[in-house]
Design a protein around this motif. Structure first.
Motif, short mmCIF file in Angstrom:
data_model
loop_
_atom_site.label_atom_id
_atom_site.label_comp_id
_atom_site.label_asym_id
_atom_site.label_seq_id
_atom_site.Cartn_x
_atom_site.Cartn_y
_atom_site.Cartn_z
N LEU A 1 11.96 39.40 61.68
CA LEU A 1 11.25 39.18 62.95
C LEU A 1 12.07 39.70 64.14
O LEU A 1 11.50 40.15 65.13
CB LEU A 1 10.91 37.69 63.12
N GLN A 2 13.39 39.66 64.04
CA GLN A 2 14.21 40.22 65.12
C GLN A 2 13.92 41.70 65.29
O GLN A 2 13.84 42.22 66.41
CB GLN A 2 15.69 39.99 64.83
N MET A 3 13.73 42.40 64.17
CA MET A 3 13.44 43.83 64.24
C MET A 3 12.01 44.07 64.72
O MET A 3 11.75 45.00 65.48
CB MET A 3 13.63 44.45 62.86
N VAL A 4 11.08 43.24 64.28
CA VAL A 4 9.69 43.42 64.68
C VAL A 4 9.54 43.14 66.18
O VAL A 4 8.84 43.86 66.90
CB VAL A 4 8.77 42.52 63.83
N GLU A 5 10.22 42.10 66.66
CA GLU A 5 10.14 41.80 68.09
C GLU A 5 10.68 42.95 68.93
O GLU A 5 10.17 43.26 70.01
CB GLU A 5 10.91 40.50 68.40
N ASN A 6 11.70 43.60 68.43
CA ASN A 6 12.28 44.76 69.14
C ASN A 6 11.22 45.85 69.35
O ASN A 6 11.22 46.54 70.37
CB ASN A 6 13.45 45.29 68.31
N SER A 7 10.30 46.00 68.40
CA SER A 7 9.34 47.10 68.49
C SER A 7 8.26 46.87 69.54
O SER A 7 7.54 47.80 69.91
CB SER A 7 8.73 47.40 67.11
N VAL A 8 8.10 45.64 70.03
CA VAL A 8 7.14 45.40 71.12
C VAL A 8 7.87 45.04 72.42
O VAL A 8 7.25 44.64 73.40
CB VAL A 8 6.13 44.27 70.77
N ASP A 9 9.16 45.17 72.41
CA ASP A 9 9.99 44.81 73.55
C ASP A 9 10.28 46.10 74.34
O ASP A 9 11.26 46.79 74.09
CB ASP A 9 11.28 44.17 73.01
N GLN A 10 9.38 46.40 75.28
CA GLN A 10 9.47 47.70 75.94
C GLN A 10 10.62 47.78 76.94
O GLN A 10 11.14 48.84 77.21
CB GLN A 10 8.16 47.98 76.68
#
Ligand code: FES
Ligand SMILES: [Fe+2]
Length: 392
Positions: free
Chosen positions: A167-176
């Motif tokens: 989830l840390q990696m997935v959150e990074n992908s929507v963290d513009q």
């Protein structure tokens, strides 16, 4: 607003029987690169389950649970032969569906082999990637995103293990907002943030990030596809001020963050570059599929002497791994720039609730007519009407 302990557990745990794990099992997930499947079986862990992946002598891929149904020896030490995978210990032979083909030590007329089965999962290959499905039947369709099936370009692949919760990696992908800081260069200091939006779609989230550089406005569009993919595009002119992306000209990247278990994640990247005048993009990344799934050492990041900081390719991993093996979100302090992260968690929660009530989660495709998603991300300079509406 922070998450409660229970909410964090729900979103981060991936094992069988956990709410998040059951939701993730409803989607096809990459488990290996096709080129990794040679003449030896491959041990892999996916969503906390130990598995063995192999290609039988007829070329069919198979995915079985790791421990032999007889007395538990790892099938990763088995032999690919005689139409299946043979356990090294006493020679039981399994086909790609887990059917027992031979039990050498048992009487020839025994019906025992018809009564034992090695648990097996579905696998399919597309675009050089082996996808696995660990959920209940009927399996949804394997998504045929444009970059997976287009024939007018070239593809390149790589895969690497990152040592933190998915989830840390997935959150990074929507963290513009992190682009400007984590991937900073002398040029990104000149950006002024303008509109930053995250919009829910039936397949995931459409993220747009508008910034001003001098009198010019630029927009980045990136796409998040449920539950753990994102798609970005690099179509920048040489003089584009977004220096972080200027080295990636003219291609798209589709990325998956696939949980190995609660604290480690496989990061698969597929690049697609369309041919222009018969030639691939000049800066198309090299294909690294021959190297297979690479590991990494947490806390150890490549250094870029020129910028005097961590190299571009390791910056995200540094930020994600240093949040801890499973980030404790009860201690966080979200701001308005975390709008994408908040929306992502809401959609994951909706999907978990859907699965709990017997429905499909967000983004599942079952209609072959709709299995042709073409979503174009990219970067461009705003002109005309878009420019008029750009400023906040
Ligand atoms: S443990 Fe595999 S055949 Fe005996
Ligand atoms: Fe990043």
């Amino acid at each position: 607003m922070a998450l409660s302990f229970e909410e964090n557990e729900t979103l981060t745990r991936v094992g069988r029987g956990t709410p998040g794990g059951e939701m993730l099992r409803r989607y096809w997930q990459p488990i290996a690169l096709s080129r990794e499947l040679k003449n030896r079986p491959l041990k892999r862990r996916l969503l906390g389950e130990d598995l063995v992946l192999f290609r039988d002598d007829r070329g069919r891929p198979g995915l079985l649970t790791l421990r032999c149904a007889h007395r538990g020896t790892s099938l990763a030490f088995g032999h690919v032969e005689d139409g299946g995978l043979r356990c090294c210990y006493h020679g039981w032979l399994y086909d790609v569906e887990g059917k027992v083909l031979e039990q050498p030590g048992e009487p020839a007329d025994s019906s025992y082999k018809g009564r034992v089965r090695q648990p097996a999962y579905k696998v399919q290959e597309l675009a050089g990637i082996v996808f696995a499905y660990l959920g209940p039947d009927p399996a949804p369709l394997l998504p045929r995103y444009d970059v997976l099936v287009r024939e007018d370009g070239v593809r390149a692949l790589n895969a690497r293990i990152v040592h933190c919760n998915f989830l840390q990696m997935v959150e990074n992908s929507v963290d513009q907002h992190h682009f400007k800081w984590l991937h900073r260069t002398p040029k990104t200091r000149l950006w002024r943030d303008e509109k930053l939006t995250s919009e829910a779609k039936e397949w995931g989230i459409l993220d747009t990030f508008t910034r001003r550089v001098g009198d010019d406005y630029y927009r980045t569009i990136s796409l998040f596809l449920m539950p753990n993919m994102n798609k970005v595009g690099y179509h920048l002119p040489e003089d584009h001020p977004a220096a972080f992306a200027a080295t990636h000209e003219g291609y798209e990247a589709l990325r998956w963050r696939v949980a190995i278990d609660d604290t480690s994640t496989m990061h698969f990247t597929l690049y697609f570059g369309p041919l222009v005048d018969g030639k691939p993009p000049r800066r198309m990344p090299a294909d690294q599929s021959e190297q297979g799934l690479l590991d990494s050492v947490p806390g150890k990041y490549r250094w870029d002497e020129e910028t005097g900081w961590i190299a571009r390719g390791d910056q995200d991993r540094c930020a994600q791994e240093s949040q801890g093996p499973i980030f404790d979100r009860t201690s966080e302090h979200l701001g308005v720039s975390d709008e994408g992260v908040i929306l992502l968690r809401r959609m994951l929660k909706q999907s978990i609730d859907a699965v709990r009530s017997g429905q499909d989660p967000i983004g599942i495709i079952r209609d072959p007519e709709k299995n042709n998603l073409r979503l174009v991300p990219g970067e461009y300079k705003l002109e005309g009407a878009e420019l008029a509406h750009a400023a906040v």
